[in-house]
Design a protein around this motif. Sequence first.
Motif, short mmCIF file in Angstrom:
data_model
loop_
_atom_site.label_atom_id
_atom_site.label_comp_id
_atom_site.label_asym_id
_atom_site.label_seq_id
_atom_site.Cartn_x
_atom_site.Cartn_y
_atom_site.Cartn_z
N ASN A 152 -7.76 10.38 5.60
CA ASN A 152 -7.25 11.42 6.50
C ASN A 152 -6.66 12.60 5.72
O ASN A 152 -6.13 13.52 6.32
N LEU A 153 -6.74 12.54 4.40
CA LEU A 153 -6.30 13.61 3.51
C LEU A 153 -4.79 13.82 3.43
O LEU A 153 -4.32 14.85 2.94
N GLY A 154 -4.01 12.84 3.90
CA GLY A 154 -2.57 12.98 3.82
C GLY A 154 -2.08 12.86 2.38
O GLY A 154 -1.27 13.67 1.91
N ASN A 155 -2.59 11.88 1.68
CA ASN A 155 -2.21 11.66 0.29
C ASN A 155 -2.69 12.83 -0.57
O ASN A 155 -1.96 13.32 -1.43
N ASP A 196 -3.70 -0.33 7.42
CA ASP A 196 -2.47 -0.26 6.64
C ASP A 196 -1.31 0.45 7.34
O ASP A 196 -0.15 0.09 7.14
N ALA A 205 -9.44 1.63 5.02
CA ALA A 205 -8.32 2.52 5.34
C ALA A 205 -8.70 3.99 5.13
O ALA A 205 -7.91 4.88 5.43
N MET A 206 -9.92 4.22 4.61
CA MET A 206 -10.41 5.59 4.41
C MET A 206 -11.59 5.89 5.32
O MET A 206 -12.31 6.87 5.08
N HIS A 217 -10.30 0.85 -2.27
CA HIS A 217 -9.93 2.28 -2.15
C HIS A 217 -9.73 2.89 -3.53
O HIS A 217 -10.22 3.97 -3.82
N ALA A 260 0.85 -1.19 0.00
CA ALA A 260 0.00 0.00 0.00
C ALA A 260 0.89 1.24 0.00
O ALA A 260 2.07 1.17 0.34
N LYS A 291 1.29 3.60 1.87
CA LYS A 291 1.86 4.07 3.13
C LYS A 291 3.31 3.65 3.31
O LYS A 291 4.02 4.21 4.14
N PRO A 310 -7.92 8.69 -3.80
CA PRO A 310 -8.72 8.07 -2.73
C PRO A 310 -8.35 8.72 -1.40
O PRO A 310 -7.17 8.80 -1.08
N ALA A 324 -3.68 0.68 -2.95
CA ALA A 324 -3.32 -0.64 -2.39
C ALA A 324 -3.47 -1.72 -3.45
O ALA A 324 -4.24 -1.58 -4.41
C1 PLP Z 1 -4.44 5.23 4.21
C2 PLP Z 1 -5.06 4.79 2.93
C3 PLP Z 1 -5.88 5.66 2.17
C4 PLP Z 1 -6.22 7.05 2.63
O1 PLP Z 1 -5.13 7.93 2.61
P1 PLP Z 1 -5.16 9.27 3.47
O2 PLP Z 1 -3.80 9.83 3.35
O3 PLP Z 1 -5.51 8.87 4.87
O4 PLP Z 1 -6.21 10.15 2.86
C5 PLP Z 1 -6.37 5.20 0.96
N1 PLP Z 1 -6.11 3.95 0.53
C6 PLP Z 1 -5.35 3.09 1.23
C7 PLP Z 1 -5.13 1.72 0.70
C8 PLP Z 1 -4.79 3.48 2.46
O5 PLP Z 1 -4.04 2.61 3.15
#
Ligand code: PLP
Length: 433
Positions: free
Chosen positions: A253-256, A140, A304-305, A357, A107, A109, A250, A385
Amino acid sequence: MQFRSTRASLSGVASSCSASEAITRGLAADGGLYVPAKMPALTWPEGPVPPLADVATQFLTPFFEGDPLQDQLHAICHEAFNFPIDLVPLEGEAVSLLELFHGPTAAFKDFGARFLAACFARLEASADDPLTILVATSGDTGGAVAAAFHGRQGVAVDVLFPRGQVSPRQEHQLTCWGDNVRAFRVDGPFDACQKLVKDAFVHPGLNARRRLSSANSINLGRLLPQASYYVWASLAQRQATGAAPSFVIPTGNLGNGLACVWAQQCGAPINHIHFATNDNRTVPRFFAGDPWTPKDSIATLANAMDVGNPSNMERLRDLFDDDQLRQRFSASFVNDDAIRQQIVHDERERGQTLCPHTATAMHAYDHHIARSVRDGQHYVVVATAHPAKFESVVEPLIGREVEVPANLRSLLELPSHAVDLPAQLDALLAYYP
Ligand SMILES: *Cc1c(COP(=O)(O)O)cnc(C)c1O
């Protein structure tokens, strides 16, 4: 480069610090999140695009100017980003998939967790007593952090996860490590895990015995490296088509998503950015004009979202006022039925097996981006992922097994071990004599 807290102007405290300090502290002392004091303006010449680790070094250099890690940035990027990233064009369509799932835990992360671990390893190299990283995870994050820190000197990782609420393969990724990584299977929901970690952080006795740190997604050391793959992907896409691409991301938490916005702010050739959520609708409601109203999270197939109060919104609202945000970006949500339909549709019509996701983002591309916006545009849908990680959702829908990639398979073959823990602080503290 200096970093300040999103709440610095409110608290009146000018508490700026270096990247290394922001990474070590995680959260600012006033409870805010660290943001760059000023976004560097970078120029990206046309031409062949270097490998991700080199683009990342170039992109991150201004953020680490004057920092103790400055001279090691090249080594950190090459150590962290030692696995493939792929931009896959879909046949006959003006859309590509940005595959971010080729790392050790399959994934995206892995990018942030591995960069953070590479930073910590260098910052902690001369520390006398080891650092304990406490992570509560709903899926994840814990696996990526455990994988990234496993076997590193001077750092121990303790992961807390809710019994029965992560997928079997996610659980295996949390419990297969040993050595400096311990997994606690908590008798309670994710919120109970998170509360245990928060309570542990402020427990005076424990803090006297251990140096504690966190590795959650608000850490600057996870966000900044994520921006570098958007720089890389936008350059590669511009090189292929001659124009700046738009992204569908996707979002939980809006980090991506925020990482993509930061890349755009730093001059990467990125056109439109769209945030795709599951049935947790806080973000799309805001972009549709409602006031910012965090909610409790609800459980969905894209687990994960499952975030009802995305922390990184504070960073986005620090960058733009609400009207500007609504003009610049867009968002949409998708329920579980639509996620299932999308997985079936993409398997049949596009020959692509998507995780739940990624399917939210592909659904948004198909249904929520207006034709007038899409026309003449090239889009990149972010694949967060590998579908094999969510086989219990995906396999019944597509009617066949999803092949497990080699990285994931080798983890699944390791024996697993977890400590069963009641959701009580005293029980957790007993493991820190
Ligand atoms: C964590 C995660 C997300 C969401 O990402 P954010 O940064 O929290 O918005 C989306 N898809 C997968 C597979 C994740 O592990």
